[in-house]
Design a protein around this motif. Sequence first.
Motif, short mmCIF file in Angstrom:
data_model
loop_
_atom_site.label_atom_id
_atom_site.label_comp_id
_atom_site.label_asym_id
_atom_site.label_seq_id
_atom_site.Cartn_x
_atom_site.Cartn_y
_atom_site.Cartn_z
N UNK A 1 0.80 -1.22 0.00
CA UNK A 1 0.00 0.00 0.00
C UNK A 1 0.83 1.28 0.00
N UNK A 2 2.18 1.17 -0.10
CA UNK A 2 3.00 2.38 -0.22
C UNK A 2 2.63 3.22 -1.44
N UNK A 3 2.22 2.54 -2.50
CA UNK A 3 1.98 3.25 -3.76
C UNK A 3 0.85 4.26 -3.66
N UNK A 4 -0.12 4.02 -2.77
CA UNK A 4 -1.26 4.94 -2.67
C UNK A 4 -0.82 6.33 -2.20
N UNK A 5 -0.16 6.49 -1.04
CA UNK A 5 0.28 7.84 -0.65
C UNK A 5 1.39 8.38 -1.53
N UNK A 6 2.18 7.51 -2.18
CA UNK A 6 3.20 8.00 -3.09
C UNK A 6 2.57 8.77 -4.25
N UNK B 1 -6.80 3.43 -4.90
CA UNK B 1 -6.30 4.59 -5.66
C UNK B 1 -6.19 5.80 -4.75
N UNK B 2 -5.31 6.71 -5.12
CA UNK B 2 -5.09 7.87 -4.26
C UNK B 2 -6.34 8.74 -4.15
N UNK B 3 -7.20 8.69 -5.16
CA UNK B 3 -8.43 9.48 -5.11
C UNK B 3 -9.31 9.09 -3.92
#
Length: 528
Positions: free
Chosen positions: A269-274, A518-520
Motif C-alpha cells: 500500500x505504499x503506492x497509494x500515498x506516493x 487509488x489515491x483518489x
Amino acid sequence: MAGWMWLRIFFGPNLQRIHSSPGQSRPEIYLHSPSISQGWNYQPLRLEKHTDSVIGWASVLWSLSYYSSPLLLCYLYKKGEFGLVKFVPVSQYVGTVLICLLGVVCLRGWGRWKNSEYVQFFSILEETRKNNTPSNKVRLEPLFFFPLSKAGVSLLKPESRLRGAADGVLQQVRTLPCHVISFLIAHSFGRRMLYPGSVGLLQKFMRPMLQQGQAKLIEEFNGQRNKLVACDGNEIDTMFVDRRADGRPGGSTLVICCEGNAGFYEVGCMNTPLEGGYSVLGWNHPGFGDSTGVPFPQNEANAMDVVIQFAMQKLGFQLNDIIIYAWSIGGFTASWAVMSYPELKAVVLDASFDDLLPLALKVMPASWRLRASPCGEQCLTRYFSPRYPGPVLLIRRTKDEIITTAGPEDIMSNRGNDLLLKLLQFRYPKVMADEGVRVVREWLGASNTIAEATVYSQYEVDDDWCVTVLQSYRTHNGTAFPWSVGEDMTLECRRRLALFLARKYMRNFETTHCTPLPFSEFRAPWTL
C-alpha cells in the motif's frame, strides 16, 4: 587472502540487482557499460545459476517436510518405523544428502569467484563490514542483495517499552489451559494461516515481484532502504521515500504504511500515498521479506515502535507530522501505534476490522468453534482500543470478501461496521444511544451511494448545524473523549448527529478486499 575470500564467498549473500537512483552518481560496480543509467538484474554465470537452483529446490523440499512433519511422524509411529535398526539407514541417507549439498555450495562459490561483478560486490561488502563509514555505505547502497547485511543498513535499537499491564497471578492460573492451547496453535499452523506472507514458499514464489517493486521504489522514487533493530532483536526491513525537497504540498507529512497479512512494502500500500506526493515509510512484518523473526503480536508492536522511533530520531519528523495508514490486519499495529503515540497526526484504516475471532471462526471446522471461542476471545479482542484522541478515517470495501462473516453480498457482516460503531460509541456515548446505533446501522446497510444518500436525506441531516453543535461543545468542554454532547438533545437531533459523524468517520469504496486503493480514495481524516 584471496583464498580466504573465496571461502567466504561460498556462504555470501545472493546479489540480485544493481540499482541506479535519480540524482545518484554512477556506482563503480557498473561494469557492463559506462552509458548505462538504469539498474539491471545481476546475471550469474551458468555454474552459479544451476547450483543456486539446486539449493533453492532443496530449500523448498525442506519447507514442505517441515510443515508436513507432524503428519509424517504420526504415520511413521503407527507403522513402527522408529526402531534403532531402521533409524541408522535413514541417518546415513540424511548425511549423504548434506554432503552433496555442501558440494553444491562449493560449486556455487566457485561460480561466484569466476564472476567479476560478484567479486567486486563482495569486496565492497567486506570492506564496509570492516570499516562502516558513510562513504563505504554509499558505495553499497545501489546493491540489492539478501540476506541483508548490517554493513549496508542503518541500525536503530530503542529501549524496550511497556506493552500493557500484566495479568494477575490468579487470572494467569485460571487461563493457563487456554494459553497452552493458544501457544500450540499459534506456533504451528495458526501463525502461517494468519500471516501467510511469512511462509518461505510464498516468499520464494514472490521474490521476482518483490525485487521488481523494490527496484521501482529505489530507481524511480529515490527510495532509501534501511534495516532497523527492534528491542526484541528482530531486524525490520524498511523503505523511505523523502518528498520534503520536492515542494509538494504533502511532502512534509510522513505516511507510515502497515501492510496486510500477505503484503510487502515492495508491492503493497505504499503506492497509494506516493501517488499523492507524501513522504512515505514502508516496512515489512517480522518474518516477511528481509525482516527477521515471526509476526507474533508482541513482535509486531516492537516493529511498529522501532519504525516510529526511526521516523523521529533519524528522519527528523515530528509525531504531529506523521499519518499511520494501515490495510487489513495492519490495523493492529496501527491501533497500537496511535495508542502508544497519541500525538500522531491521524490514522487511516483501510479494509480493517475490530476483532479477528469472528473471521477465524468463519473458516474453522464446526467442531473446533466451541473449543476455540473462549481462548480466542481472550487473546484477540484485547488489542484494539478506540482511545486514540486524534482524527480517524475508516475505509470500508463494500464488496469485501475477506472481513465479512457471511460473504460479500451481506454488507452488514463486514467487521468494519463494528469498528465504526465501537469508535463512535466510545467517543460520543450520548449520541450513540440505542436510536443512534439503529440509524447508523441503517446507513451502514446501504449497498450503494444512492441508497446511502437516501438514508441521509430521510433524516434531514444538516451538516452546518452538526458542525456548529460540535464546535460549540468543544469550545466549552475541551477535546478530551468521551464527549457528552447530545445528552440534552431531542431524539431527532441525536439521530442526525449520529449519521453526520458516521459519514465523517467512514468512507465507502465499491471494490473487493485486495484491490489496490487509488489515491483518489485516500485522504486525511476529517477534523472539526
